[in-house]
Design an enzyme around this catalytic site. Structure first.
Site, mmCIF file in Angstrom:
data_model
loop_
_atom_site.group_PDB
_atom_site.id
_atom_site.type_symbol
_atom_site.label_atom_id
_atom_site.label_comp_id
_atom_site.label_asym_id
_atom_site.label_seq_id
_atom_site.Cartn_x
_atom_site.Cartn_y
_atom_site.Cartn_z
ATOM 1 N N ASP A 183 0.714 -1.097 0.050
ATOM 2 C CA ASP A 183 0.015 0.015 0.100
ATOM 3 C C ASP A 183 0.862 1.280 0.116
ATOM 4 O OD1 ASP A 183 -2.004 2.013 0.425
ATOM 5 O OD2 ASP A 183 -2.214 1.327 2.547
ATOM 6 N N ASP A 221 -2.044 5.688 -5.073
ATOM 7 C CA ASP A 221 -2.172 4.996 -3.822
ATOM 8 C C ASP A 221 -2.773 3.604 -4.513
ATOM 9 O OD1 ASP A 221 -3.150 3.851 -1.740
ATOM 10 O OD2 ASP A 221 -4.894 5.089 -1.190
#
Length: 351
Positions: A96, A277
């Site tokens: 992430d 992201d």
């Protein structure tokens, strides 16, 4: 009401990436939407899982608590394997770029979300060092609380020594139960790590485990996805990389010059901010009527898709005081993306 986008068609890459380079393969798992549908929970999920896709990027929405909007990964999950401890215990994690902590469930966690996943047992690791320091990470639909510890983390192939790990002891609610990943490995900057812990990638840099202080991500709609720590594979993209300097060293945040839809500027005409992201499925921003979208970043055009249609699952609106966009997996599937810590920039090229 949310205006949501989904890619109408995704063509396989014209070439395969070079197979001999070291990388961590990412598996595209059965979607959360599919798993909820199989269990008869999909219709209830909008109420059960309120959406707050932008919450982790704005401390005012979360009272300063670190936030991971896991509920937004409804249609795809790209996860890879790591191991922790000596001898190693294996976990599937979400890589992430929108967070900085490494966490996995602890064997001491009895929440349903923990029981259904692999749990770390510190008693089985000769290199484990407990601290007793409490850790809490707030989510859009709940929270994870546990303790901070240190151990050896194996991120193919190099071991990272004395790595901070958050071990969850409580994961309230039912939402995390349905995800394929056991935990999260954050690839953002140390400034947003909870409890001041040093992120995995920063320890890899300081321990001399990387050929270059950068990592790259390739997400495919089919097979062959990977994250490469310490390098890039030029056979995975066409043309040259376009480099965009970071506008903040927290998340991988960049400045967007303008946003064009149907050939005309429809948003942030004087510029706005965006975060790249990998932990969010969606392309998110202020509510818009969208059919085709192009992001003009660093004076280069980046068409997010050749064919976008209005379907649930690809676009979500976020309500904040300023123009802000989140470039999630819908965007990243179109590009080979390089995250360069040494030069504080992001590189992109069509994959």
């Amino acid at each position: 009401a949310h205006c949501l986008l989904l890619l109408a068609s995704l063509s396989p890459p014209a070439h395969l990436c070079h197979p001999s380079l070291a990388r961590i393969p990412l598996r595209r798992m059965k979607s959360l939407r599919h798993r909820l549908e199989e269990q008869g929970l999909l219709e209830a999920s909008p109420n059960m899982l309120p959406s707050r896709v932008g919450s982790k990027f704005f401390s005012g929405l979360t009272s300063g608590v670190t936030t991971e909007p896991l509920e937004n990964i409804m249609d795809a999950e790209y996860i890879g394997a790591i191991s922790i401890g000596t001898p190693p215990q294996q976990f599937l994690v979400l890589f992430d770029t929108g967070s900085s902590d490494l966490w996995v469930p602890s064997v001491d966690c009895s929440s349903p979300a923990c029981v259904g996943h692999e749990r770390f047992d510190p008693r089985l690791s000769a290199t484990h060092r407990a601290t007793g320091q409490p850790v809490s990470i707030q989510y859009g639909t709940g929270s994870m609380s546990g303790v901070l510890a240190y151990d050896t983390v194996h991120v193919s192939p190099a071991p990272v020594n004395n790595q901070a790990i958050s071990l969850s002891k409580k994961e309230p609610g039912s939402f995390l139960t349905h995800h394929a990943f056991d935990g999260i490995l954050g690839l953002a900057f140390p400034s947003i790590a909870s409890s001041g812990a040093v992120p995995v990638f920063d320890n890899m840099m300081s321990q001399g485990l990387l050929a270059e202080d950068l990592f790259s991500i390739y997400l495919s709609s089919r097979t062959g996805s990977f994250v490469m720590l310490g390098g890039m594979d030029s056979s995975c993209f066409s043309g040259r990389l376009r480099w965009i300097p970071l506008s903040a060293e927290t998340y991988w945040q960049i400045a967007v010059d303008r946003i064009i839809m149907r050939g005309r500027v429809v948003a942030c005409p004087r510029g706005c901010q965006a975060v790249v992201d990998s932990g969010t499925m969606l392309l998110a921003g202020p509510p818009r009527d969208i059919a085709t979208i192009q992001h003009h970043i660093g004076a280069s055009e980046y068409p997010s898709s050749q064919d976008l249609v209005l379907l649930p699952g690809g676009f979500e609106s976020i309500t904040i005081s300023s123009e802000f966009w989140i470039l999630g997996q819908v965007f990243l599937r179109q590009y080979y993306s390089v995250f360069d810590r040494a030069h504080r920039r992001v590189g992109m090229s069509l994959s």
